[in-house]
Design a protein around this motif. Structure first.
Motif, mmCIF file in Angstrom:
data_model
loop_
_atom_site.group_PDB
_atom_site.id
_atom_site.type_symbol
_atom_site.label_atom_id
_atom_site.label_comp_id
_atom_site.label_asym_id
_atom_site.label_seq_id
_atom_site.Cartn_x
_atom_site.Cartn_y
_atom_site.Cartn_z
ATOM 1 N N TYR A 4 -3.199 10.621 10.538
ATOM 2 C CA TYR A 4 -3.608 9.261 10.163
ATOM 3 C C TYR A 4 -2.438 8.359 9.788
ATOM 4 C CZ TYR A 4 -3.246 10.688 5.203
ATOM 5 O OH TYR A 4 -2.801 11.129 3.981
ATOM 6 N N ARG B 181 5.002 -2.595 7.435
ATOM 7 C CA ARG B 181 4.025 -2.495 6.353
ATOM 8 C C ARG B 181 4.737 -2.561 5.005
ATOM 9 N NH1 ARG B 181 -0.088 1.984 4.602
ATOM 10 N NH2 ARG B 181 -2.073 0.857 4.577
ATOM 11 N N ARG C 27 -2.515 0.237 9.557
ATOM 12 C CA ARG C 27 -1.256 0.969 9.746
ATOM 13 C C ARG C 27 -0.589 0.556 11.048
ATOM 14 N NH1 ARG C 27 -0.997 5.355 6.212
ATOM 15 N NH2 ARG C 27 -2.947 5.764 5.084
ATOM 16 N N GLN D 248 0.829 -1.187 0.000
ATOM 17 C CA GLN D 248 0.000 0.000 0.000
ATOM 18 C C GLN D 248 0.872 1.248 0.000
ATOM 19 O OE1 GLN D 248 -3.136 0.162 -0.380
ATOM 20 N NE2 GLN D 248 -4.086 -1.704 0.398
ATOM 21 N N CYS E 253 -4.416 -3.460 5.387
ATOM 22 C CA CYS E 253 -3.365 -4.355 5.869
ATOM 23 C C CYS E 253 -2.597 -4.935 4.692
ATOM 24 C CB CYS E 253 -3.979 -5.498 6.684
ATOM 25 S SG CYS E 253 -4.292 -5.075 8.404
ATOM 26 N N ASN F 52 0.425 9.033 7.421
ATOM 27 C CA ASN F 52 1.040 9.085 6.094
ATOM 28 C C ASN F 52 2.472 9.608 6.200
ATOM 29 O OD1 ASN F 52 1.803 9.522 3.444
ATOM 30 N ND2 ASN F 52 0.125 10.901 2.951
ATOM 31 N N ARG G 20 -0.744 -3.597 14.358
ATOM 32 C CA ARG G 20 -1.549 -3.101 13.240
ATOM 33 C C ARG G 20 -2.885 -2.568 13.763
ATOM 34 N NH1 ARG G 20 -1.726 -8.489 9.798
ATOM 35 N NH2 ARG G 20 -2.001 -9.244 11.944
ATOM 36 N N ASN G 21 -3.225 -1.327 13.408
ATOM 37 C CA ASN G 21 -4.496 -0.780 13.895
ATOM 38 C C ASN G 21 -5.626 -1.133 12.941
ATOM 39 O OD1 ASN G 21 -4.380 1.019 11.736
ATOM 40 N ND2 ASN G 21 -3.714 2.753 12.985
ATOM 41 N N GLU G 22 -6.805 -0.564 13.193
ATOM 42 C CA GLU G 22 -7.981 -0.929 12.409
ATOM 43 C C GLU G 22 -7.878 -0.500 10.944
ATOM 44 O OE1 GLU G 22 -8.498 3.062 14.290
ATOM 45 O OE2 GLU G 22 -7.864 1.060 14.940
ATOM 46 N N THR G 23 -6.959 0.404 10.623
ATOM 47 C CA THR G 23 -6.776 0.821 9.226
ATOM 48 C C THR G 23 -5.626 0.081 8.556
ATOM 49 O OG1 THR G 23 -5.224 2.624 9.726
ATOM 50 C CG2 THR G 23 -7.586 3.134 9.841
ATOM 51 N N LYS H 233 -2.802 5.478 1.754
ATOM 52 C CA LYS H 233 -3.967 4.600 1.734
ATOM 53 C C LYS H 233 -3.968 3.648 2.930
ATOM 54 C CE LYS H 233 -4.304 4.700 -3.306
ATOM 55 N NZ LYS H 233 -4.322 3.907 -4.560
ATOM 56 N N ASP H 234 -5.164 3.321 3.380
ATOM 57 C CA ASP H 234 -5.331 2.342 4.446
ATOM 58 C C ASP H 234 -5.256 0.933 3.873
ATOM 59 O OD1 ASP H 234 -5.716 4.438 6.187
ATOM 60 O OD2 ASP H 234 -7.918 4.326 6.124
#
Length: 768
Positions: A413, A323, A375, A290, A297, A415, A370-373, A294-295
């Protein structure tokens, strides 16, 4: 800023204009542009009249030459108020006055000390100045070489390849820098019989018209009257490529990674992991990668090391807390400690396992950050040194700088906080260091590391948040970072987009110091000897910020002053520089210019003169065919998205028809990194000095293509030019850029000044 920052007017269509005049002038060839040219010529004519009234300095000589300075002396000119001293790296007898020279300094005395290491030849001229103007310059004087940095380099074997063609077997082999300096000749053998002798003035390739598919070839070097042992025999390739079969990882799945996908080989670096003189491939596997914007996994990142015969030496699993994407893992592979074998350094995290399968932090328990997005914005961050032959982790330190507050890097967020870069640089002129950074849209931090006794030792750190001159590092980074000796002191600087950091970790300059509408972030840059009437290296860069007074520009690598520039009102996403047109001296540069309502492609000459409004693809360039000009490397798409590649190709720019002519095109291998259209790598890894290009196959292997064109141009391997070698090592960083050497290679062969480096190469049995 060392007291040397001075703003050179932007050059537009060969005329020097202020930034405001550039904007007013519009495109070259307009009435405004011609008027500015006329005014400039009138000013030059007035200055020449003043020159005739003052006697030129005479008897210029080198009074003293030390390792770190050159002392010049000359006879006084009557009436002179001061003297201006100029220097150049080549003495152009076809140019007048001080054209081709740059100002080195000013003095009221008749002696001058130029305080730079004397590792290169320099020519000097002196001009007398009074209240009416300048005199004609003195005769040039040459200051020779007194200092020898002797940078560490790789031992490389013969690199012989033999490829079956319709005309016979094309054989090509490597000339090392020490053999080039010694004027080595070569003998080529087929099945043990001598078939060709290549003299010291010829290139290391040969077409054996009697060769067959089942033949075997060897080469021996002859230095003076001494015959060296022959290299190991090689078999004939049936195709123009070597395919290295890889071991594709199985897809990873867990409760967060549920999509169907396959791993594909991605960015690849070359280095000698075991010291045998042959390069290994260090392959990073891509799975669900990714962009930082962008979000989502991603799959874990793996880095493998392969022999060219496909033997897997090791696999490093970076784990779920790293990531995948172009801006995250900027792995660097090089012989950092000088033992003849490469090491690998990259960012790691909780869950990373080394080539022996051991966790780098010593614990089997892995926390999922890893969070809910998708990241990773919390948890530990490390930098790890791996043994290149075994993949075993040798040392792990905290990544510097740590992320801290995510929002402090420009967004909340995640980036900008995760924008990383890396490169290799010879910061002391002798030993390689690893350089890593974080951030470039806002805050930027760069750290340099040495490897000593299997430990990572930080050499220096520069942080835009530290204030002072460091603040000009803020928002200046590009999507790449590279190294080159741009201030001609024998030590490499770190080119960080619009800012350049000196070898000691201080800011050399930033283009933002030109003013508010200068510098800033950009997607592409090139560093090389592009302008043959300007000493030293130049940097060509395109910029994203808008509007800019210099959105497409070439600047002096030493001080950041513009060689030429063009105003832009849009993001300029691609740009390239190389010698592709023999009608014009030096290198050409090209990009899509966007200014106001005008949006047109353009190719410009070395001084910024627009020579064409048609241009080749502004992506990769490569030395491929038999001449000294560079070719174009790119890919095509199956649709407009750019994420479904159709073919890869190498083409020649036809400067008369203004179109690309395909030299090589393949539909059974693919580029990487989506719209970027990158090869897995390009570098001079075997054969003569021309470059190889590697792409991925649908099955997940890597094919390395080599040229089969005969060339009479003799050069040593580009991998023994330290700038080219370090840029090849950082080629996989961010948006991949083609490596460039420290010296000009191009159609103006009479102006090529090929440095013959004295390298420190580990001893090895060249008999193999």
């Amino acid at each position: 800023m060392r007291g040397k920052w001075r703003r050179r007017p932007a050059v537009f269509f060969g005329a020097a204009l202020t930034a405001s005049a550039v904007i007013a002038a519009g495109f070259p060839g307009t009435a405004a542009g011609q008027s500015a040219v006329s005014a400039e010529r009138a000013q030059e004519a007035e200055e020449i009249q003043g020159e005739e009234k003052l006697q030129s300095p005479t008897s210029l000589k080198v009074r003293r030459l030390t390792k770190d300075s050159t002392t010049l002396q000359w006879e006084a000119s009557d009436g002179a108020l001061e003297y201006w001293i100029y220097w150049s790296d080549r003495n152009r007898t076809d140019l007048e006055g001080t054209e081709g020279y740059a100002l080195a300094g000013k003095t009221k005395a008749t002696t001058f000390v130029y305080e730079k290491p004397t590792h290169m030849e320099r020519y000097f001229k002196v001009v007398a100045v009074d209240e009416n103007g300048k005199s004609a310059p003195s005769e040039a004087v040459l200051a020779g070489i007194q200092k020898n940095f002797k940078p560490q380099a790789e031992y490389l074997d013969r690199g012989l390849t033999a490829v079956l063609t319709e005309q016979g077997v094309f054989a090509s082999w490597r000339i090392t820098a020490d053999e080039y300096a010694a004027g080595a000749a070569y003998e080529l053998y087929r099945d043990g019989c001598l078939i060709a002798q290549v003299s010291a003035g010829e290139n290391s390739n040969y077409l054996d018209k009697e060769g067959t598919a089942d033949a075997s070839y060897t080469v021996r070097a002859v230095t003076g009257e001494i015959e060296q042992p022959p290299c190991r025999p090689v078999k004939v390739w049936s195709d123009q490529y070597l395919e290295v079969k890889l071991q594709k990882p199985e897809p990873y799945h867990d409760e967060k990674v549920t999509q169907e996908y396959e791993y594909t080989p991605n960015d690849t670096l070359t280095a000698d992991a075991d010291g045998d003189g042959q390069y290994e491939l260090f392959v990073m596997w891509d799975g669900l990668s990714q962009d930082n914007s962008k979000d989502g996994c991603t799959a874990p990142v793996y880095i493998d090391c392969y022999k060219l015969d496909g033997t897997l030496l090791w696999r490093v699993d970076l784990g779920i807390n790293i990531r995948a994407g172009a801006h995250y893992t900027q792995f660097q592979v090089y012989d950092f400690d000088g033992d003849g074998k490469a090491e690998m350094i990259c960012k790691t995290a909780d869950g990373t396992r080394d080539g022996a399968g051991k966790p780098i932090d010593g614990t089997e328990q892995v926390t999922d950050y890893r969070n809910e997005t998708g990241r990773i914005l919390s948890g530990p961050e490390y930098l790890t040194l791996f043994d290149g032959e075994t993949g075993i982790a040798l040392d792990t330190v905290d990544y510097d700088p740590q992320r801290g507050e995510v929002a402090s890097w420009g967004d909340s967020y995640g980036n900008r906080v995760d924008r990383f870069l890396g490169c290799v640089a010879y910061l002391d002129g002798t030993h390689p260091s690893a350089v890593f950074s974080r951030g470039y849209y806002t805050r930027a931090v760069i750290c340099a590391y040495d490897v000593s006794e299997d430990k990572l030792v930080q050499r220096w750190k520069i942080d835009s948040d530290d204030g002072g001159e460091n603040r000009f590092l803020y928002n200046q980074g590009a999507h790449t970072m590279t190294a080159a000796d741009v201030d001609n002191d024998g030590c490499q600087e770190v080119i960080f987009g619009s800012a350049t950091v000196d070898h000691d970790g201080t800011l050399l300059y930033s283009l933002s110091q030109h003013g508010e509408k200068h510098g800033g972030h950009g997607d592409a840059e090139r560093v090389g000897d592009f302008n043959l009437r300007h000493p030293g290296l130049e940097i060509f860069m395109v910029h994203e910020n808008k509007p800019l007074d210099a959105g497409i520009e070439m600047h002096d690598g030493d001080d950041g002053n513009y060689v030429f520039s063009f105003p832009t009102t849009a993001d300029i996403g691609r740009g390239a520089a190389a010698d592709i047109d023999p009608r014009y001296e030096g290198a050409e540069s090209w990009a899509n210019n966007k200014c106001g309502s005008q949006a047109a492609p353009m190719v410009v000459s070395q001084d910024g003169t627009v020579i064409s409004h048609a241009m080749p693809v502004a992506n990769h360039t490569i030395w491929w065919d038999g001449d000294l000009g560079r070719e174009i490397l790119d890919h095509t798409f199956t649709n407009d998205s750019g994420f479904e590649p159709r073919s890869v190709y190498i083409s020649k720019w036809d400067w008369e028809k203004e179109e690309e002519v395909r030299l090589l095109e393949k539909t059974d291998v693919y580029s990487i990194n989506g719209t970027k259209g990158n090869p897995c790598f390009q570098a001079d890894i075997f054969g003569d000095w021309r470059e190889e290009a590697a792409w991925r196959t649908p099955e997940g292997n890597i094919r390395i293509y080599t040229t089969t064109d005969l060339s009479s141009c003799r050069l040593y391997t580009l991998m023994h030019d330290i700038q080219y070698r370090t840029q090849a090592a950082s080629e996989a960083t961010g948006y991949n850029q083609s490596p460039t050497p420290s010296f000009y290679i191009g159609f103006d062969q009479e102006l090529m000044k090929i440095p013959v480096p004295t390298l420190s190469i580990p001893s090895a049995d060249k008999g193999e």
